[in-house]
Design a protein around this motif. Structure first.
Motif, PDB file in Angstrom:
ATOM      1  N   LEU A  57       0.819  -1.195  -0.004  1.00 22.01           N
ATOM      2  CA  LEU A  57       0.173   0.170   0.082  1.00 22.01           C
ATOM      3  C   LEU A  57       1.023   1.243  -0.346  1.00 22.01           C
ATOM      4  N   SER A  58       0.480   2.155  -1.034  1.00 18.18           N
ATOM      5  CA  SER A  58       1.438   3.102  -0.964  1.00 18.18           C
ATOM      6  C   SER A  58       0.940   4.588  -0.585  1.00 18.18           C
ATOM      7  N   GLN A  59       1.626   5.487  -0.463  1.00 17.74           N
ATOM      8  CA  GLN A  59       1.201   6.833  -0.147  1.00 17.74           C
ATOM      9  C   GLN A  59       0.038   7.406  -0.890  1.00 17.74           C
ATOM     10  N   SER A  60       0.064   7.217  -2.252  1.00 17.53           N
ATOM     11  CA  SER A  60      -0.992   7.641  -3.150  1.00 17.53           C
ATOM     12  C   SER A  60      -2.156   6.627  -3.292  1.00 17.53           C
ATOM     13  N   ASP A  61      -1.981   5.285  -2.793  1.00 17.30           N
ATOM     14  CA  ASP A  61      -3.057   4.474  -2.473  1.00 17.30           C
ATOM     15  C   ASP A  61      -4.081   4.985  -1.438  1.00 17.30           C
ATOM     16  N   ARG A  62      -3.197   5.402  -0.305  1.00 16.45           N
ATOM     17  CA  ARG A  62      -3.867   6.011   0.938  1.00 16.45           C
ATOM     18  C   ARG A  62      -4.715   7.311   0.748  1.00 16.45           C
ATOM     19  N   GLN A  63      -4.133   7.886  -0.042  1.00 18.87           N
ATOM     20  CA  GLN A  63      -4.466   9.228  -0.469  1.00 18.87           C
ATOM     21  C   GLN A  63      -5.933   8.958  -1.444  1.00 18.87           C
ATOM     22  N   ALA A  64      -5.784   8.091  -2.213  1.00 17.87           N
ATOM     23  CA  ALA A  64      -6.830   7.675  -3.176  1.00 17.87           C
ATOM     24  C   ALA A  64      -8.173   7.328  -2.337  1.00 17.87           C
ATOM     25  N   PHE A  65      -7.673   6.416  -1.150  1.00 22.93           N
ATOM     26  CA  PHE A  65      -8.950   5.692  -0.510  1.00 22.93           C
ATOM     27  C   PHE A  65      -9.351   6.996   0.238  1.00 22.93           C
ATOM     28  N   GLY A  66      -8.776   7.819   0.828  1.00 24.85           N
ATOM     29  CA  GLY A  66      -9.391   9.045   1.655  1.00 24.85           C
ATOM     30  C   GLY A  66     -10.021   9.849   1.065  1.00 24.85           C
ATOM     31  N   ASN A  67      -9.693  10.186  -0.350  1.00 27.98           N
ATOM     32  CA  ASN A  67     -10.325  11.040  -1.350  1.00 27.98           C
ATOM     33  C   ASN A  67     -11.470  10.461  -1.619  1.00 27.98           C
ATOM     34  N   GLN A  68     -11.783   8.988  -2.026  1.00 21.93           N
ATOM     35  CA  GLN A  68     -12.937   8.411  -2.184  1.00 21.93           C
ATOM     36  C   GLN A  68     -13.972   8.420  -1.366  1.00 21.93           C
ATOM     37  N   LEU A  69     -13.281   8.021   0.069  1.00 24.60           N
ATOM     38  CA  LEU A  69     -14.247   7.903   0.928  1.00 24.60           C
ATOM     39  C   LEU A  69     -14.910   9.155   1.289  1.00 24.60           C
ATOM     40  N   ASP A  70     -14.091  10.442   1.221  1.00 20.67           N
ATOM     41  CA  ASP A  70     -14.772  11.796   1.319  1.00 20.67           C
ATOM     42  C   ASP A  70     -15.679  11.932   0.537  1.00 20.67           C
ATOM     43  N   ARG A  71     -15.469  11.605  -0.679  1.00 21.09           N
ATOM     44  CA  ARG A  71     -16.656  11.753  -1.904  1.00 21.09           C
ATOM     45  C   ARG A  71     -17.745  11.160  -1.474  1.00 21.09           C
ATOM     46  N   ILE A  72     -17.775  10.039  -1.082  1.00 20.90           N
ATOM     47  CA  ILE A  72     -18.914   8.995  -0.686  1.00 20.90           C
ATOM     48  C   ILE A  72     -19.595   9.497   0.564  1.00 20.90           C
ATOM     49  N   LEU A  73     -19.038   9.992   1.463  1.00 28.61           N
ATOM     50  CA  LEU A  73     -19.575  10.521   2.742  1.00 28.61           C
ATOM     51  C   LEU A  73     -20.198  11.833   2.503  1.00 28.61           C
ATOM     52  N   ALA A  74     -19.558  12.671   1.618  1.00 30.13           N
ATOM     53  CA  ALA A  74     -20.243  13.899   1.083  1.00 30.13           C
ATOM     54  C   ALA A  74     -21.487  13.837   0.393  1.00 30.13           C
ATOM     55  N   LYS A  75     -21.505  12.759  -0.595  1.00 27.52           N
ATOM     56  CA  LYS A  75     -22.645  12.631  -1.206  1.00 27.52           C
ATOM     57  C   LYS A  75     -23.918  12.113  -0.262  1.00 27.52           C
ATOM     58  N   ARG A  76     -23.582  11.652   0.822  1.00 30.98           N
ATOM     59  CA  ARG A  76     -24.582  11.114   1.902  1.00 30.98           C
ATOM     60  C   ARG A  76     -25.330  12.017   2.622  1.00 30.98           C
ATOM     61  N   LYS A  77     -24.473  13.218   2.627  1.00 26.42           N
ATOM     62  CA  LYS A  77     -25.024  14.060   3.335  1.00 26.42           C
ATOM     63  C   LYS A  77     -26.089  15.266   2.676  1.00 26.42           C
ATOM     64  N   LYS A  78     -26.021  15.120   1.379  1.00 27.26           N
ATOM     65  CA  LYS A  78     -26.833  15.863   0.566  1.00 27.26           C
ATOM     66  C   LYS A  78     -28.056  15.359   0.577  1.00 27.26           C
TER      67      LYS A  78
END
Length: 149
Positions: free
Chosen positions: A128-149
């Protein structure tokens, strides 16, 4: 939305990202594993221990998953089952599995299994690379942001 984690195989750094996101958004986070998983003291984070055995944790996650829930897993058959139930499946590398990409991923997995059974060394996943971690965090944030709408 609840977040379920296939916790036996989930990297510690990904669990840490999930713990912070669950607290920040007050989203229920449930880690499912066949061993004890340490979790922070939180009203939104819990761990469920299941019996040892092939796919026991996966089966429990599928049983719990409802439409719109998010499952964190790199297990392609589990991701497929979650998608079929109307849930979302996200890998620890930030790849969102969808109805459009899961079948081809399963086919490739089966092909590589056949190659390995024939004695061909196909290698494993990269660390698992730093870019993998960042991609995970970004995708998770997008999913959670959609949930709030």
């Amino acid at each position: 939305m609840k977040i379920y984690v296939d916790a036996d195989a989930c990297p510690v750094v990904i669990k840490q990202i999930l713990f912070k996101a669950a607290e920040r958004t007050q989203t229920q986070l449930i880690l499912v594993a066949n061993q004890f998983i340490q979790t922070p003291n939180s009203k939104v984070i819990q761990s469920i221990r299941v019996e040892s055995g092939f796919d026991v944790a996966d089966d429990k996650i599928v049983e719990f998953t409802e439409i719109g829930d998010l499952v964190i897993t790199s297990d392609l058959p589990l991701a497929n089952d979650v998608i079929e139930k109307g849930g979302l499946a996200l890998s620890s590398r930030g790849e969102l599995f969808t109805t459009e990409n899961i079948k081809s991923r399963l086919n490739m997995r089966d092909f590589l299994d056949t190659m390995r059974a024939s004695g061909v060394h196909t290698g494993g996943p990269a660390p698992l690379s730093q870019s993998d971690r960042q991609a995970f965090g970004n995708q998770l944030d997008r999913i959670l942001a959609k949930r709030k709408k």
